[in-house]
Design an enzyme around this catalytic site. Structure first.
Site, PDB file in Angstrom:
ATOM      1  N   ARG A  46       2.933   4.651  -5.994  1.00 28.71           N
ATOM      2  CA  ARG A  46       4.118   4.047  -5.378  1.00 28.71           C
ATOM      3  C   ARG A  46       3.970   2.546  -5.163  1.00 28.71           C
ATOM      4  O   ARG A  46       4.822   1.754  -5.597  1.00 28.71           O
ATOM      5  CB  ARG A  46       4.430   4.740  -4.046  1.00 28.71           C
ATOM      6  CG  ARG A  46       5.014   6.123  -4.207  1.00 28.71           C
ATOM      7  CD  ARG A  46       5.077   6.881  -2.891  1.00 28.71           C
ATOM      8  NE  ARG A  46       3.760   7.355  -2.469  1.00 28.71           N
ATOM      9  CZ  ARG A  46       3.559   8.170  -1.438  1.00 28.71           C
ATOM     10  NH1 ARG A  46       4.597   8.563  -0.698  1.00 28.71           N
ATOM     11  NH2 ARG A  46       2.347   8.586  -1.131  1.00 28.71           N
ATOM     12  N   HIS A  79       0.824  -1.214   0.000  1.00 24.33           N
ATOM     13  CA  HIS A  79       0.000   0.000   0.000  1.00 24.33           C
ATOM     14  C   HIS A  79       0.854   1.257   0.000  1.00 24.33           C
ATOM     15  O   HIS A  79       2.048   1.242   0.306  1.00 24.33           O
ATOM     16  CB  HIS A  79      -0.924   0.010   1.231  1.00 24.33           C
ATOM     17  CG  HIS A  79      -0.222   0.383   2.507  1.00 24.33           C
ATOM     18  ND1 HIS A  79      -0.107   1.698   2.932  1.00 24.33           N
ATOM     19  CD2 HIS A  79       0.404  -0.382   3.434  1.00 24.33           C
ATOM     20  CE1 HIS A  79       0.566   1.714   4.072  1.00 24.33           C
ATOM     21  NE2 HIS A  79       0.885   0.475   4.400  1.00 24.33           N
ATOM     22  N   CYS A  80       0.207   2.371  -0.354  1.00 26.90           N
ATOM     23  CA  CYS A  80       0.758   3.716  -0.144  1.00 26.90           C
ATOM     24  C   CYS A  80      -0.418   4.552   0.349  1.00 26.90           C
ATOM     25  O   CYS A  80      -1.223   4.061   1.141  1.00 26.90           O
ATOM     26  CB  CYS A  80       1.443   4.256  -1.408  1.00 26.90           C
ATOM     27  SG  CYS A  80       0.468   4.158  -2.931  1.00 26.90           S
ATOM     28  N   VAL A  81      -0.537   5.798  -0.065  1.00 23.27           N
ATOM     29  CA  VAL A  81      -1.669   6.611   0.386  1.00 23.27           C
ATOM     30  C   VAL A  81      -2.938   6.260  -0.397  1.00 23.27           C
ATOM     31  O   VAL A  81      -3.994   6.009   0.179  1.00 23.27           O
ATOM     32  CB  VAL A  81      -1.355   8.117   0.260  1.00 23.27           C
ATOM     33  CG1 VAL A  81      -2.589   8.952   0.603  1.00 23.27           C
ATOM     34  CG2 VAL A  81      -0.206   8.496   1.189  1.00 23.27           C
TER      35      VAL A  81
END
Length: 203
Positions: free
Chosen positions: A144, A137-139
């Site tokens: 990413r 995950h990222c935001v």
């Protein structure tokens, strides 16, 4: 692998490259690669999607919801957004008591950021996790983290960058930034060159 990527990055990123003259496969230029995300049907945005057997690609909300991770059976978490700005503040301690292995990488979602420095490390972490489900995950789970999952599919599952993009985008709404696509393209060329080297060695 990173040194090979650095070499490939020196080429014209907007030109298609055919590494093996005996193969029909051509690594697309960056702009053509970018067009893949806008052609044909793609998945609708969701907080988390399974994009490969036992690989979940998700966002900040998913990473912070411990009960949801438990329901998914997640045993490994790769946070591609470690840091203080536009990032997800979890860490290994956040998952204390959940028997979760954690890897965090400090990646900025900027075209100038060298995310390829994490390709091998992330691929190994995901590969070792795959007896059980892993969350990457990222935001937003679109740039990413998506880039690291694409790199994994290329390095460990031997997909071309085109096949990796097509596979994942049909299962999740992703859009790595332009600079990350350049680096995935460079990785694709490096992997194609290694494949050709091994082929010629066996001849």
């Amino acid at each position: 692998m990173s040194s090979c990527v650095e070499k490939s990055r020196g080429r014209n990123p907007y030109a298609a490259v055919q590494v093996d003259p005996d193969s029909d496969y051509i690594t697309p230029g960056t702009l053509d690669l970018e067009q893949l995300f806008w052609s044909g049907p793609t998945a609708q945005y969701a907080h988390v999607n399974q994009v490969w057997p036992r690989i979940y690609l998700g966002d900040e909300k998913t990473a912070l919801e411990r009960p949801a991770l438990k329901d998914l059976g997640i045993t490994h978490v790769l946070n591609a957004a470690v840091g203080k700005w536009n990032n997800v503040l979890t860490g290994a301690d956040y998952y204390t008591g959940m028997n979760i292995r954690y890897l965090g990488v400090e990646a900025d979602d900027k075209p100038t950021f060298n995310i390829s420095q994490y390709f091998s490390q992330a691929a190994e972490f995901i590969h070792e996790a795959l007896i059980h489900p892993v969350l990457v995950h990222c935001v937003m789970g679109r740039s990413r983290s998506a880039t690291l999952v694409l790199a994994y599919l290329m390095i460990k599952e031997h997909l071309s960058v085109v096949d990796a993009v097509e596979h994942v985008r049909q299962r999740r709404c992703i859009l790595p930034n332009h600079g990350f696509l350049k680096q995935l393209r460079a990785l694709d060329i490096a992997l194609q060159e290694e494949k050709l080297r091994l082929k010629r060695k066996d001849e």
